[in-house]
Enzyme design. Structure first.
Site, mmCIF file in Angstrom:
data_model
loop_
_atom_site.group_PDB
_atom_site.id
_atom_site.type_symbol
_atom_site.label_atom_id
_atom_site.label_comp_id
_atom_site.label_asym_id
_atom_site.label_seq_id
_atom_site.Cartn_x
_atom_site.Cartn_y
_atom_site.Cartn_z
ATOM 1 N N LEU A 36 1.115 -0.901 0.606
ATOM 2 C CA LEU A 36 -0.112 0.317 0.013
ATOM 3 C C LEU A 36 1.133 1.319 -0.209
ATOM 4 C CD1 LEU A 36 -3.220 -0.778 2.630
ATOM 5 C CD2 LEU A 36 -3.396 -0.984 0.061
ATOM 6 N N LEU A 185 18.371 14.533 -9.075
ATOM 7 C CA LEU A 185 19.346 15.539 -8.198
ATOM 8 C C LEU A 185 19.390 15.062 -6.558
ATOM 9 C CD1 LEU A 185 19.096 19.133 -10.110
ATOM 10 C CD2 LEU A 185 20.929 17.659 -10.223
ATOM 11 N N GLY A 271 13.363 10.117 -15.761
ATOM 12 C CA GLY A 271 12.317 10.100 -15.793
ATOM 13 C C GLY A 271 11.629 9.014 -15.476
ATOM 14 N N HIS A 444 8.594 36.551 12.782
ATOM 15 C CA HIS A 444 10.268 37.429 12.857
ATOM 16 C C HIS A 444 10.813 36.760 14.399
ATOM 17 C CE1 HIS A 444 14.368 39.515 12.532
ATOM 18 N NE2 HIS A 444 14.337 40.236 13.623
#
Ligand SMILES: Cc1cc2nc3c(=O)[nH]c(=O)nc-3n(C[C@H](O)[C@H](O)[C@H](O)COP(=O)(O)OP(=O)(O)OC[C@H]3O[C@@H](n4cnc5c(N)ncnc54)[C@H](O)[C@@H]3O)c2cc1C
Length: 466
Positions: A36, A185, A271, A444
């Site tokens: 799965l 990569l 790919g 921040h």
């Protein structure tokens, strides 16, 4: 058994489709021939990120700890343990999906599914035996597999794909990666961080070609610092696998110049191709296109009424979250709802360090479409948070419509941008302007401040910390 919906394949497309169908009250079955979770959980997203995280820790221990004031006498890689931890992460995640199938009362069939007809599926069970299940609707979610043309000499030993690259238990000295895309990569950087000499051969003139050009340049600069060598505009003409090494013949594009690279492994990362082997598509009169994909309409329905297809097996980006969205879309359509996917807002991420993320249009796409736009850029090194963590590489770029100020694309390289891109997706989903983002308070010190600063830069020369 008779089901409302049967899903073939349990990757992120299939299992999510099954869950959503069950949530919407449909009696649902899912068929899986291996484990799965599909490619993503077993040999893709999750294990690769587990190794990326482990090697990032190692790299930090070797290269950053001293500067942080942490003296570690000796740091060693325990590769078998690293691979074991990765396997544990995978098995816990797979168990999580098993739990979700049970929780949602989805019947799971472990075996090979194929069409007898559009309403009858044969399951050749892994435990032996054959079962036929009747179903009103079918969702094909059979995913993809690595592309390994014969010229690359894939043998699973020395010439490998991402699947085997996730199982190496001894740090290689040298590795050749064919293909400068995401998978090559990410896995290339796993090994480069461990000290492997990684060389990437890429046919095009840049890495991560589908993403923004500036991001390609930034990432290449960072990976070069890590020690990765690149051969852009080069192609591999032949790979010879010997017993303990590989010889990779490389030719410069548009030239007769050739050279040979020797390495322990050659990772073929050119790919993936859709997977429909022995699915019995011919039994329902379904043909794949010239790239092996199952053609679908805007509702992801195939040419056969009641048979849908989602994820890597159809057109579009091969991404887990794209497959998931499509799974949800089909389930909701079947329940009579009117769902929608904006494919322009599916983010793209590369989990190297720094990470790369993008959503919407790139500069090149906007130029090609003749749309006038403004660019706001902010360097990560100008952030206090980045200096504190010693992660100063990268930038954030916001592209906004020149006249309306609507955000058209956001592209990032930097620490944790895989998570930061969610802000850009949200903003673009609500069709925010750069001004809208610029006026929102960002905590921040955070990396997210760079998003606000880039938006300020896009609205005029208003960045505050540059
Ligand atoms: C190394 C690597 C890293 C990746 N990292 C990322 C990432 O970080 N983020 C991201 O978004 N994407 C990533 N991807 C891509 C992602 O894994 C895929 O896009 C995603 O898994 C596609 O989902 P899917 O449901 O279409 O198919 P898959 O996940 O491929 O699942 C298909 C399933 O169908 C089963 N199946 C096929 N045929 C049959 C049959 N006839 N009967 C029964 N079962 C069958 C298969 O066994 C498989 O389990 C990565 C891929 C790789 C290889």
């Amino acid at each position: 058994m008779k089901y409302d919906v049967t899903v073939i394949g349990s990757g992120p497309g299939g299992y999510v489709a099954a869950i959503r169908c069950a949530q919407l009250g449909m009696k649902t079955a899912i068929i899986e021939k291996t484990s799965l979770g599909g490619t993503c959980l077993n040999v893709g997203c999750i294990p690769s990120k587990a190794l990326l995280d482990s090697t990032e820790h190692y790299h930090a221990a070797v290269h950053k700890f001293t500067e942080h004031g942490i003296d570690v006498p000796e740091v060693n890689v325990n590769m078998p343990q690293m691979i074991k931890r990765k396997a544990d992460v995978v098995s816990q995640t797979v168990k999580g999906i098993e739990f979700l199938m049970k929780k949602n009362k989805i019947d799971t069939y472990y075996g090979f599914g194929s069409f007898i007809s559009a309403h009858k599926i044969k399951v050749e069970k892994n435990e032996g035996g054959v079962e036929e299940i009747e179903t009103d609707k079918v969702i094909i979610a059979t995913g993809s597999m690595p592309n390994t043309p014969a010229s690359m000499g894939y043998d699973g030993e020395r010439v490998i794909t991402s699947t085997e690259a996730l199982e190496i238990t001894k740090v290689p000295k040298r590795m050749v990666v064919i293909g400068g895309g995401v998978i090559g990569l990410e896995l290339g950087s796993v090994y480069a961080r461990l000290g492997t000499q990684v060389e990437v051969v890429e046919y095009l003139d840049r890495i991560i070609p589908g993403m923004d050009k500036d991001c390609s340049k930034e990432l290449m600069r960072s990976l070069k610092k890590l020690g990765v060598k690149f051969h852009l505009k080069h192609m591999v003409t032949k790979v010879d696998a010997l017993k303990t090494k590989v010889k990779v013949a490389v030719q410069k594009r548009d030239s007769e110049d050739t050279f040979t690279l020797e390495a322990d492994y050659c990772l073929v990362a050119i790919g993936r191709v859709p997977y429909t082997d022995k699915l019995g598509l011919e039994n329902i009169g379904l043909k794949t296109d010239d790239r092996g994909r199952i053609p679908v309409d805007a509702n992801l329905q195939t040419t056969v009424p009641g048979v849908y297809a989602i994820g890597d097996v159809i057109q579009g980006a091969m991404l887990a979250h794209k497959a998931e969205e499509e799974g949800v879309l089909v389930a909701e359509l079947l329940a009579g709802q009117k769902p929608h996917i904006d494919y322009n807002l599916i983010p793209n991420v590369v989990y190297t360090w720094p990470e790369v993320a993008g959503v919407g249009q790139t500069e090149e796409q906007l130029k090609e479409a003749g749309i006038s736009f403004k660019v706001g850029k902010f360097p990560i090194k100008a952030l206090g948070r980045a200096r504190a963590s010693m992660d100063t590489e990268g930038m954030i770029k916001i592209l906004a419509d020149a006249s309306t100020d609507e955000v058209l694309g956001v592209h990032m390289v930097g620490p944790r941008v895989a998570d930061l891109i969610a802000e850009a997706v949200t903003a673009m989903e609500f069709r925010a302007s750069a001004e809208d983002i610029a006026r929102m308070s960002h905590a921040h010190p955070t990396y997210a401040e760079a998003v606000k600063e880039a938006a300020l830069a896009a609205t005029g020369d208003r960045a505050l910390h540059m």
